[in-house]
Design a protein around this motif. Structure first.
Motif, short mmCIF file in Angstrom:
data_model
loop_
_atom_site.label_atom_id
_atom_site.label_comp_id
_atom_site.label_asym_id
_atom_site.label_seq_id
_atom_site.Cartn_x
_atom_site.Cartn_y
_atom_site.Cartn_z
N UNK A 28 37.33 25.57 42.28
CA UNK A 28 38.43 26.35 42.85
C UNK A 28 38.46 27.75 42.24
N UNK A 29 38.36 27.81 40.91
CA UNK A 29 38.40 29.13 40.26
C UNK A 29 37.16 29.95 40.61
N UNK A 30 36.00 29.30 40.69
CA UNK A 30 34.79 30.04 41.05
C UNK A 30 34.94 30.71 42.41
N UNK A 31 35.45 29.94 43.38
CA UNK A 31 35.64 30.49 44.73
C UNK A 31 36.62 31.65 44.71
N UNK A 32 37.71 31.48 43.95
CA UNK A 32 38.76 32.51 43.91
C UNK A 32 38.24 33.79 43.24
N UNK A 33 37.47 33.60 42.18
CA UNK A 33 36.92 34.74 41.44
C UNK A 33 35.91 35.50 42.31
N UNK A 34 35.07 34.73 42.98
CA UNK A 34 34.06 35.37 43.83
C UNK A 34 34.71 36.10 45.00
N UNK A 35 35.86 35.63 45.43
CA UNK A 35 36.56 36.28 46.55
C UNK A 35 37.39 37.48 46.10
N UNK A 36 37.57 37.65 44.79
CA UNK A 36 38.18 38.90 44.34
C UNK A 36 39.52 38.84 43.61
N UNK A 37 39.88 37.68 43.04
CA UNK A 37 41.09 37.72 42.21
C UNK A 37 40.84 38.64 41.01
N UNK A 38 41.89 39.24 40.50
CA UNK A 38 41.73 40.20 39.41
C UNK A 38 42.23 39.65 38.07
N UNK A 39 43.06 38.59 38.14
CA UNK A 39 43.58 37.96 36.92
C UNK A 39 43.76 36.48 37.17
#
Ligand code: 3NM
Length: 208
Positions: A28-39
């Motif tokens: 879940x975090x990998x997908x979110x990070x790759x999509x551009x979350x900043x924090x």
């Protein structure tokens, strides 16, 4: 970190623990990070959450992902995890460890504080915190003990009193209403279910 830089880094702030995820939290975090979350805030809390060694192990994996992608990594409440996970900072609520104690313990870390109403704002040492989380802005079912929704008026009120403090809204924020929160003066939106419950995490993060 300079205020303006921190404000920028808090723009898309994903909050999560394993109890919020239907997929594997690491995925879940990998997908979110790759999509551009900043924090990211590791909030392993509530029914079904991990404790002790398992919490630490998951935290290490999540921390690593953030490090690789230059995403801010904040721990919710758990002071003892800040050092072992080399977190950038800690986020606390009004009933958690006091900001005064925290600031003495970790002068260099980012400290975020939840503020839900005027009483809390007046009681809080805002000059010691790096950013404020305001909420719940809209109604939420994610946090069982969430207070009554305060609306975007609360963002406007804090912004009016503290023109330059980094400020994020939290609670019931999704791709449809995030714009209102930003227009009211927030620097960012903090979300759980808008990402963890999204059919398509990449799309949800981009639409935010
Ligand atoms: N804190 P969702 S509301 C963790 O008001 C949390 O301080 C809140 O989850 C506060 O984005 C909340 O799914 C839950 O509504 C946010």
């Amino acid at each position: 970190m300079h205020k303006a830089m921190l404000a920028k880094k808090l723009r898309k702030y994903f909050v999560m623990g394993s109890q919020n995820c239907s997929l594997d939290p690491v995925e879940t975090l990998k997908l979110a990070v790759e999509a551009g979350i900043t924090a990211f805030q590791f909030r392993e809390k509530g029914v079904g959450s991990l404790t002790g060694e398992k919490k630490l192990e998951l935290g290490k994996k999540l921390r690593e992902i953030c490090l690789e992608h230059n995403v801010l990594f904040i721990i919710n409440d758990d002071v003892d995890l800040v050092k072992p996970l080399e977190a950038d900072g800690i986020h606390v609520g009004q009933e958690d460890v006091s900001v005064n104690d925290l600031r003495k313990l970790m002068p260099e870390k980012i400290i975020g504080l939840s503020v839900s109403n005027r009483f809390e704002l007046e009681q809080s040492p805002i000059h010691l915190v790096d950013y404020v989380g305001a909420g719940p802005i809209f109604s939420t079912t994610t946090k069982s003990d969430a207070k009554a929704p305060v609306g975007i008026e609360w963002i406007k009120a804090i912004r009016n009193e503290y023109p330059s403090i980094p400020l994020v809204g939290i609670g019931g924020i999704n791709t449809t209403n995030a714009g209102q929160v930003m227009s009211a003066g927030a620097d960012g939106v903090a979300v759980i279910s808008a990402i963890t419950k999204a059919e398509n995490i990449e799309k949800a993060v981009k639409n935010l």
